[in-house]
Write a protein that holds these residues in place. Structure first.
Motif, PDB file in Angstrom:
ATOM      1  N   ALA A  98       0.824  -1.203   0.000  1.00 45.80           N
ATOM      2  CA  ALA A  98       0.000   0.000   0.000  1.00 45.80           C
ATOM      3  C   ALA A  98       0.860   1.256   0.000  1.00 45.80           C
ATOM      4  CB  ALA A  98      -0.936  -0.006   1.210  1.00 45.80           C
ATOM      5  N   PHE A  99       1.869   1.296   0.867  1.00 48.45           N
ATOM      6  CA  PHE A  99       2.683   2.499   0.988  1.00 48.45           C
ATOM      7  C   PHE A  99       3.543   2.729  -0.254  1.00 48.45           C
ATOM      8  CE2 PHE A  99       6.350   4.977   2.550  1.00 48.45           C
ATOM      9  CZ  PHE A  99       5.658   6.078   3.026  1.00 48.45           C
ATOM     10  N   LEU A 173      -9.145  14.078  -4.205  1.00 48.30           N
ATOM     11  CA  LEU A 173      -9.096  13.689  -2.791  1.00 48.30           C
ATOM     12  C   LEU A 173      -7.764  14.086  -2.171  1.00 48.30           C
ATOM     13  CD1 LEU A 173     -10.688  10.105  -2.964  1.00 48.30           C
ATOM     14  CD2 LEU A 173     -11.744  12.184  -2.077  1.00 48.30           C
ATOM     15  N   GLU A 174      -6.678  13.770  -2.860  1.00 48.95           N
ATOM     16  CA  GLU A 174      -5.349  14.115  -2.349  1.00 48.95           C
ATOM     17  C   GLU A 174      -5.139  15.627  -2.370  1.00 48.95           C
ATOM     18  OE1 GLU A 174      -2.051  11.846  -3.887  1.00 48.95           O
ATOM     19  OE2 GLU A 174      -3.403  10.289  -4.615  1.00 48.95           O
ATOM     20  N   ILE A 192      -5.949   7.763   1.455  1.00 51.22           N
ATOM     21  CA  ILE A 192      -5.708   6.685   0.493  1.00 51.22           C
ATOM     22  C   ILE A 192      -6.001   5.317   1.079  1.00 51.22           C
ATOM     23  CG2 ILE A 192      -3.966   5.567  -0.941  1.00 51.22           C
ATOM     24  CD1 ILE A 192      -4.893   8.304  -1.941  1.00 51.22           C
ATOM     25  N   LEU A 193      -5.474   5.032   2.263  1.00 49.47           N
ATOM     26  CA  LEU A 193      -5.618   3.705   2.850  1.00 49.47           C
ATOM     27  C   LEU A 193      -7.081   3.285   3.023  1.00 49.47           C
ATOM     28  CD1 LEU A 193      -3.496   1.615   3.610  1.00 49.47           C
ATOM     29  CD2 LEU A 193      -3.705   2.334   5.981  1.00 49.47           C
ATOM     30  N   PRO A 194      -7.959   4.146   3.567  1.00 48.42           N
ATOM     31  CA  PRO A 194      -9.368   3.735   3.683  1.00 48.42           C
ATOM     32  C   PRO A 194     -10.054   3.525   2.332  1.00 48.42           C
ATOM     33  CG  PRO A 194      -8.885   5.580   5.149  1.00 48.42           C
ATOM     34  CD  PRO A 194      -7.715   5.437   4.238  1.00 48.42           C
ATOM     35  N   SER A 195      -9.532   4.178   1.280  1.00 50.43           N
ATOM     36  CA  SER A 195     -10.146   4.055  -0.045  1.00 50.43           C
ATOM     37  C   SER A 195      -9.689   2.816  -0.795  1.00 50.43           C
ATOM     38  CB  SER A 195      -9.825   5.302  -0.882  1.00 50.43           C
ATOM     39  OG  SER A 195     -10.266   6.473  -0.237  1.00 50.43           O
TER      40      SER A 195
END
Length: 304
Positions: A98-99, A173-174, A192-195
């Motif tokens: 993810a990161f 979003l960002e 980002i992570l929740p999406s």
């Protein structure tokens, strides 16, 4: 004319749907039957199972196979090792994917294209078994639990999936978060992570199944029996099924009744029972992520 054409299309769709449903029913049954066959043979009389007499329904149901298999030395510790490597390895792989996938979408990342290509190129080139073993030994990872976890944290294929998925998300979003003063870490963690739940669930499935089923790393890097994984123990038990069956049988004392003969361990019962013990946990976990899997793999594989 239009009504006739409409009816013809509707009838064709109905025929296709019926054929499609029947095809997938048959395909599903073919996929399920091997597991069903293993299960009914492990709970049936072992003498009938060894002779190949159990094909559709169990006969003389008994659960002594599971009782005896759970008594085998090292099974509990091996299960703990496998669960530990699956949970820790999956968590770290998902986070790293993810990161890194997120960072490779950030245009302001230093040498972004170089590092992305540097990671992806490892999918096409492999140093080989001996250099890999030497590297692990020099790093002090042989006979260490971390040899199960650390080499698999950075998975290029998973990073590609996450990166492509993030690129399909609205850039606004960002931008909105950055205008509010959010740092790169805050954008990643809170936006980002929740999406990315669908694609991260997909990565978790890939990683968990790979970790749980892996036994070759134990074969290559581990000599300490306390670090044996459950899959490697399965590998050993299958290769030593005849001697294990004799050992379990001898430990039961004098067996001369019909019931004792039916429950006496055989190489076939050992192989099948241990296979079920190893396979069932991952079969129960997989459906938990199934609802995310299709959406995640589709959105992560095709941009937009």
């Amino acid at each position: 004319m239009s009504n006739i054409e409409k009816n013809e299309v509707t009838n064709g769709e109905r025929v296709f749907r019926v054929f499609n449903i029947l095809f997938f029913i048959v395909f599903t049954l073919l996929c399920i039957y091997p597991f069903y066959y293993l299960i009914i043979n492990t709970i049936s009389a072992n003498d009938l199972s060894a002779n190949g007499a159990i094909n559709w329904l169990p006969k003389h149901i008994q659960f002594e196979n599971y009782v005896q298999v759970f008594k085998l030395d090292g099974l509990g510790l091996a299960a703990l090792v496998s669960v530990g490597r699956t949970v820790i390895g999956t968590a770290l792989t998902v986070f790293a994917s993810a990161f890194m996938g997120f960072m490779f979408t950030r245009e302001k990342m230093w040498k972004r294209k170089f590092w992305y290509r540097f990671v992806i190129i490892t999918m096409y080139f492999n140093a080989g078994l001996i250099p890999m073993f030497i590297t692990m030994k020099n790093l002090g990872l042989t006979n260490s639990f971390w040899v199960y976890v650390l080499p698999g944290i950075v998975a290029p294929f998973n990073i590609i999936l996450v990166k492509t998925y993030i690129e399909s998300l609205p850039r606004s979003l960002e931008e909105a978060a950055e205008l509010d003063g959010a740092s790169t870490w805050q954008v990643f963690w809170q936006i980002i992570l929740p999406s990315c739940t669908p694609i991260l669930a997909t990565v978790a499935i890939f990683s968990a199944v790979g970790q749980w089923n892996s036994f070759q790393d134990t074969l290559i890097y581990i000599t300490d029996q306390k670090l044996y994984s459950l899959q490697y123990l399965l590998y050993q038990y299958i290769n030593q099924a005849s001697s294990l069956a004799a050992m379990v049988k001898n430990s039961g004392g004098g067996l001369n009744s019909v019931a004792a003969v039916a429950t006496a361990q055989t190489p076939t019962s050992i192989r099948m029972t241990v296979s079920i013990v190893v396979v069932l946990p991952i079969m129960f976990i997989y459906p938990m992520f199934q609802r995310y899997f299709t959406k995640g793999i589709m959105l992560g594989a095709v941009k937009g």
